[in-house]
Design an enzyme around this catalytic site. Structure first.
Site, PDB file in Angstrom:
ATOM      1  N   TRP A  83       1.228   6.229   0.689  1.00 33.17           N
ATOM      2  CA  TRP A  83       1.646   6.533  -0.686  1.00 33.17           C
ATOM      3  C   TRP A  83       0.684   7.545  -1.317  1.00 33.17           C
ATOM      4  O   TRP A  83       1.090   8.552  -1.898  1.00 33.17           O
ATOM      5  CB  TRP A  83       1.647   5.229  -1.466  1.00 33.17           C
ATOM      6  N   HIS A 141      -9.739   5.353   7.664  1.00 36.54           N
ATOM      7  CA  HIS A 141     -10.028   3.977   7.226  1.00 36.54           C
ATOM      8  C   HIS A 141     -11.504   3.651   7.462  1.00 36.54           C
ATOM      9  O   HIS A 141     -11.905   2.492   7.374  1.00 36.54           O
ATOM     10  CB  HIS A 141      -9.181   2.976   8.006  1.00 36.54           C
ATOM     11  N   ARG A 163      -7.149  -2.482  -2.684  1.00 39.91           N
ATOM     12  CA  ARG A 163      -6.004  -3.360  -2.952  1.00 39.91           C
ATOM     13  C   ARG A 163      -6.496  -4.795  -2.960  1.00 39.91           C
ATOM     14  O   ARG A 163      -7.453  -5.121  -2.242  1.00 39.91           O
ATOM     15  CB  ARG A 163      -4.932  -3.171  -1.866  1.00 39.91           C
ATOM     16  N   LEU A 258       7.818   9.579  -5.314  1.00 41.71           N
ATOM     17  CA  LEU A 258       6.911   8.562  -4.787  1.00 41.71           C
ATOM     18  C   LEU A 258       7.416   7.127  -4.975  1.00 41.71           C
ATOM     19  O   LEU A 258       6.692   6.181  -4.665  1.00 41.71           O
ATOM     20  CB  LEU A 258       5.535   8.697  -5.451  1.00 41.71           C
ATOM     21  N   ARG A 299       6.693  -1.043   3.466  1.00 39.73           N
ATOM     22  CA  ARG A 299       7.315  -2.362   3.452  1.00 39.73           C
ATOM     23  C   ARG A 299       7.775  -2.740   2.044  1.00 39.73           C
ATOM     24  O   ARG A 299       8.630  -2.088   1.475  1.00 39.73           O
ATOM     25  CB  ARG A 299       6.322  -3.386   4.040  1.00 39.73           C
ATOM     26  N   SER A 300       7.203  -3.773   1.424  1.00 36.59           N
ATOM     27  CA  SER A 300       7.722  -4.271   0.148  1.00 36.59           C
ATOM     28  C   SER A 300       7.301  -3.408  -1.037  1.00 36.59           C
ATOM     29  O   SER A 300       8.031  -3.282  -2.015  1.00 36.59           O
ATOM     30  CB  SER A 300       7.267  -5.706  -0.089  1.00 36.59           C
TER      31      SER A 300
END
Length: 335
Positions: A83, A141, A163, A258, A299-300
């Site tokens: 994102w 990462h 997050r 987005l 995903r969600s």
């Protein structure tokens, strides 16, 4: 420079699978470089858990040439990386939606340690970065201890996204199942996460080290929760950080682009090819035969999705994990 110590325990053995196996504790023998910002010089001993394929590229990344106009998006896995990459690339490329549709996100914003983070993927992700035309957009990462030394002297722009721990762990579990090839119960995965027996662990030090850097001129620290709550404001913040300016109509177009539904439908960044590769490469024979999974890499896209899957015992344990890691800091995952 690095010390590699193979680690094996019951928690790791239960989650090892074709995509991540043979874990190592990676320690920076002499600590962080002397030119690292003072806020990181806390005399703590830093380590990160990585897999065997990372070992040959660790020094190459550490010695990699960095350029002032590089833009790095860094997260712990499954914390809004894709994102954020799409947002950052478009903001830094004059909102060129047409070019973004023609080139995959992997081409526009490659993953520097990919070949050291996913077994069997092949290729040479470090060389891919070296060959990129400038200005480069780089995904990673990696914790601060594994970044190139020149990060601290050249000071390219770094955007870090955190997050909340429960959603991060839940999303990472689905990633392990559908990209890495894990077939075990989520409880085993949660135990590995909470005990720092997982690639890129420890989660706590990963987040807090970048939080300590938030006041550096070249670092922007944002959260997944902020993006969900007010994406437009985050876009404006990131745009200012990148020294870009757009009118209201252009910002509105990016907000729409987005959205979760738009991102899922966007073939340039929905990672369908990676999902298909995983099905053909990392899945067990039984799973290949019986899999009717409709997994999507994006995903969600919700805050609090863990509530649908995590029982109260683990909610409490993850809350305790967050509480312990933030003692003495003003950091709050949900700010």
């Amino acid at each position: 420079m690095f010390q590699f110590e193979k680690i094996s325990n019951e928690l790791l053995r239960r989650i090892e699978c074709p995509g991540t196996e043979k874990h190592y504790k990676v320690t920076l023998c002499n600590g962080l470089p002397k030119f690292t910002p003072e806020v990181l010089k806390d005399n703590s001993s830093r380590f990160s858990v990585m897999i065997e394929t990372f070992l040959p590229i660790a020094e190459r990344i550490k010695k990699m040439e960095v350029f002032k106009d590089d833009v790095w998006v860094i997260t712990f896995p499954k914390c809004g990386t894709t994102w954020t990459q799409e947002m950052v690339w478009l903001l830094n490329n004059e909102m060129n939606f047409e070019r973004a549709r023609k080139l995959s996100l992997e081409e526009r914003f490659p993953f520097v340690e990919l070949t050291g983070a996913l077994s069997l993927i092949g290729g040479d992700s470090v060389s891919d970065i070296v060959r990129l035309p400038k200005p480069r957009h780089i995904k990673s990462h990696l914790p601060v201890m594994l970044l190139p030394d020149q990060i601290w002297t050249v000071k390219p722009k770094i955007i870090y996204v955190s997050r909340n721990t429960k959603d991060a762990a839940t999303s990472f579990y689905h990633h392990y199942c559908n990209i890495v090839g894990y077939d075990g119960p989520k409880e085993h995965f949660y135990e590995a996460f909470l005990s720092d027996n997982l690639i890129y662990a420890p989660f706590s030090e990963h987040v807090l080290d970048y939080w300590k850097l938030r006041n550096e001129d070249n670092v922007l620290f944002i959260t997944y929760e902020q993006m969900k709550r007010n994406l437009r404001q985050v876009i404006l913040t990131v745009s200012s950080f990148l020294e870009k300016s757009y009118n209201d109509q252009e910002i509105d177009a990016l907000v729409g682009h987005l959205s979760v539904d738009s991102m899922r439908a966007n073939k340039s960044c929905n990672m369908d090819a990676l999902v298909e590769w995983a099905r053909n490469t990392n899945y067990s024979d039984a799973r290949k035969k019986n899999d009717s999974n409709e997994f999507r890499f994006i995903r969600s896209g919700k805050v609090g999705s863990y509530r649908d899957e995590m029982n109260q015992e683990y909610v409490t344990r993850f809350d305790d994990y967050e509480r312990k890691m933030t003692i003495g800091y003003s950091f709050d995952f949900n700010f």
